[in-house]
Design a protein around this motif. Structure first.
Motif: not given
Lengths: 426, 426
Positions: B40-43, B46, B260, B397
């Protein structure tokens, strides 16, 4: 009961046909290009939902009650969307799953799963000699397509004014446990517009059936009332639970005809056990759905009250179209005995029946004259309307003027084909 | 080759273990809670894509080259999105289909279709006694899950530095025509980061195989370079077409790790015949995909140049994380002989191998110490890593600080388990 043309003597009838043929040629000369084929809202109607597009901006909060909608995760759907789904379907939020488009896709995935693996505890449907589904008819062609594609036999059951003929449904289910499912559009049914009566809902929820019999309860038009005084549908989940049949009902709905067709969010709701099982099944092929679209929807339509308010705006567009259908058909065919049609309080369609053996000819003549209809027969499994009477009228997409012009053509075609049939049967 | 602990005499080794155990207790006391489990990419990463949310507003033009994106229709995807898909996959736009999330879902639908109906002209896979898929390993657990769910046997093939071991692939395909497919992540493969060499691509496109053998060519990391000097992948469609095998390749990709996660658009690309057949298959369960999301994407990222520009912003976040992995592992384990790991130029993962029989114990110890990893074994079919060595590191992430703390734990756990194994084998 004879229709107006059957009552004529042959000379009168021939004269009537000549006159109708003249009108057909006049209409042909207009080179119309009109479409009453699919259940699509008009562009103006779609525009009602445009304010939703302003909600999620680059500086918006993309969290929904602790869930980050901009990243993976939260497979079952975001909390606000599951709450809305619960209101829609009539189950608690934790008994729902919310995905992207479409509800049709959810139905297909679940039926494929039962086909491959079976309803838990029972033989996979693909391993049985024969699997049948009951298909209320006239009904929705895309439902029938899912089961047909799997090799399931679609068995038509005639629609009545209170839903599918329940005596027939109960008789078939009692004698044939190869019937594993049934499609239902319980409110403003496609295309009849009929809403199932409470008795029909109760009998569906409680009748005897194979233990792995499942009802696809496609409440596609749950909130699609033409007036504030819309039809009321009993909660089948409550009745089924009381009868110990809560796993029988597979509820689906979507916002495709509330916000943007194809770009809506889809709801699944069922028993706690089914929701766990369906989620585990769907997770094999999906990490998580488009939660930003869910968030945009629930900020625009946070609860069922907001949805009803929004649907009133849709009704402003739909009412004049349904009124036009009623008016044009009454004016053109009322008292002729050539046709009957439904008078729905909501939904997207009017179901029209001409004389026996007329529907394909009427649709073909309309096509010749530039008016596209849903193919005659499409409302029956395998396209096989046994009496060739039924035509689905989809009045929502054209403007009222275009719709009236298209209905004039339908009326004319129905008269001419009725007259021709009256002559041919002499 | 012995590792540092195997070379120690027993007294030294016991002292080393005591020291490592002391460090473990110190670490345990910190009560860490870190996650290196999923890609997952980090916030913050994103957030790069947030400007896309400003594009579609209530007064936006919702037409794409004549297609109304706000209503039903245009099943194959809007023109601008099919053009982008073509660039992504390496085929002409008319050989693409663009849907919503996800590419995994498209792969599953196609494999289910072949399972039910067969590759056109051949026996449905479900009617064969045995169906196998080749699974480059270490590989992507969700790929393996799709075939496992259908009852297809997943056969591991070891990954090399140039892609799957092609001698083994060719040997298996030549002798066993029950092998009907193979999963490939050809660029920055999950989890090794390997990009298939031109020779590998050529051999995959041209080697002998059953006529209904299909390669799922999941180019998930097509544009996910860490630097401007990224790996180059040969166009398998061109090579396959020249060899008369163009139906063999089923290309997929998506924007889930570009815009996203979960809310991207997914691409399918293949031969003209496959695209027609797959479209007809998918249409059974879908009227049309979320075209507003497609439009938002292509207005934000109109072509591959724009995508590359956008990916440079992603790389700013990813590079320090991949650097941290390389630095921490080199500092902590370099020269010990206890572990090897990959050094990818892109993608989302680093593949890590400890001593034989260590991976499950390392992951368990990390979990005890508050560091969540992808379950050991998950990179192999059925979770069965034959030598129990492989761990997938997903560094994207966490923040760099968190990541470094997590890597310190991984290093410590690897050392202690390596030392324990060295003692146990005496």
């Amino acid at each position: 009961m004879q229709n107006a043309y059957q009552k004529m003597d042959t000379a009168e009838l021939k004269a009537a046909i000549a006159e109708l043929e003249r009108e057909v040629e006049e209409t042909r000369a207009k080179e119309l290009k009109l479409d009453m084929a699919r259940g699509k809202p008009s562009p103006e109607q779609v525009n009602i939902s445009r304010p939703m597009l302003d909600i999620l901006t680059s500086d918006a909060d993309l969290m929904d009650e602790g869930v980050d909608c901009s990243n993976y995760g939260c497979f079952e759907g975001i909390p606000s969307a599951r709450r809305l789904a619960g209101e829609f379907i009539g189950v608690p939020p934790e008994q729902t799953i919310v995905l992207g488009s479409s509800s049709l896709n959810i139905m297909q995935s679940i039926l494929i799963h039962y086909w491959e693996k079976g309803v838990p505890g029972y033989t996979p449907w693909s391993k049985l000699d024969h699997v049948k589904f009951l298909c209320p008819a006239p009904g929705y062609d895309r439902h029938f397509g899912i089961t047909q594609d799997l090799g399931i036999e679609n068995v038509p059951v005639r629609m009545t004014e209170t839903g599918p003929d329940m005596d027939e449904v109960e008789r078939l289910l009692a004698e044939d446990d190869s019937i594993k499912g049934m499609f239902c559009v319980p409110k403003y049914s496609n295309p009849t517009g009929v809403t199932y009566s409470e008795e029909t809902v109760r009998r569906l929820a409680t009748c005897k059936a194979a233990p792995d019999f499942r009802i696809v309860w496609d409440n596609a038009y749950a909130v699609h009332d033409l007036t504030d005084d819309g039809d009321k549908l009993a909660n089948i989940f409550d009745i089924a639970r009381e009868a110990g049949n809560e796993d029988r009902i597979l509820g689906v709905a979507s916002t495709s005809k509330i916000t943007f067709p194809g770009a809506g969010i889809a709801f699944f709701g069922s028993s706690p056990a089914n929701v766990v099982e369906v989620a585990n099944t769907l997770k094999v092929g999906l990490i998580s759905a488009n939660k930003l679209n869910q968030l945009m929807h629930t900020r625009f339509l946070p609860d069922l009250d907001a949805v009803h308010e929004h649907m009133r705006k849709h009704a402003e567009f739909l009412r004049p179209r349904f009124d036009a259908v009623e008016r044009k058909l009454s004016e053109g065919l009322g008292g002729t005995g050539c046709a009957t049609w439904t008078h729905p309080n909501g939904g997207y369609f009017v179901s029209f029946d001409g004389p026996e053996g007329s529907a394909k000819r009427i649709a073909a003549l309309c096509a010749e004259l530039g008016v596209k209809l849903t193919p005659a027969g499409a409302t029956w499994p395998y396209g096989n309307d046994p009496h060739d009477t039924n035509i689905r009228i989809a009045p929502t997409y054209p403007s009222v003027d275009e719709l009236e012009a298209a209905l004039d053509v339908l009326v004319l075609a129905t008269k001419l084909v009725s007259a021709q049939l009256a002559l041919e049967e002499r």
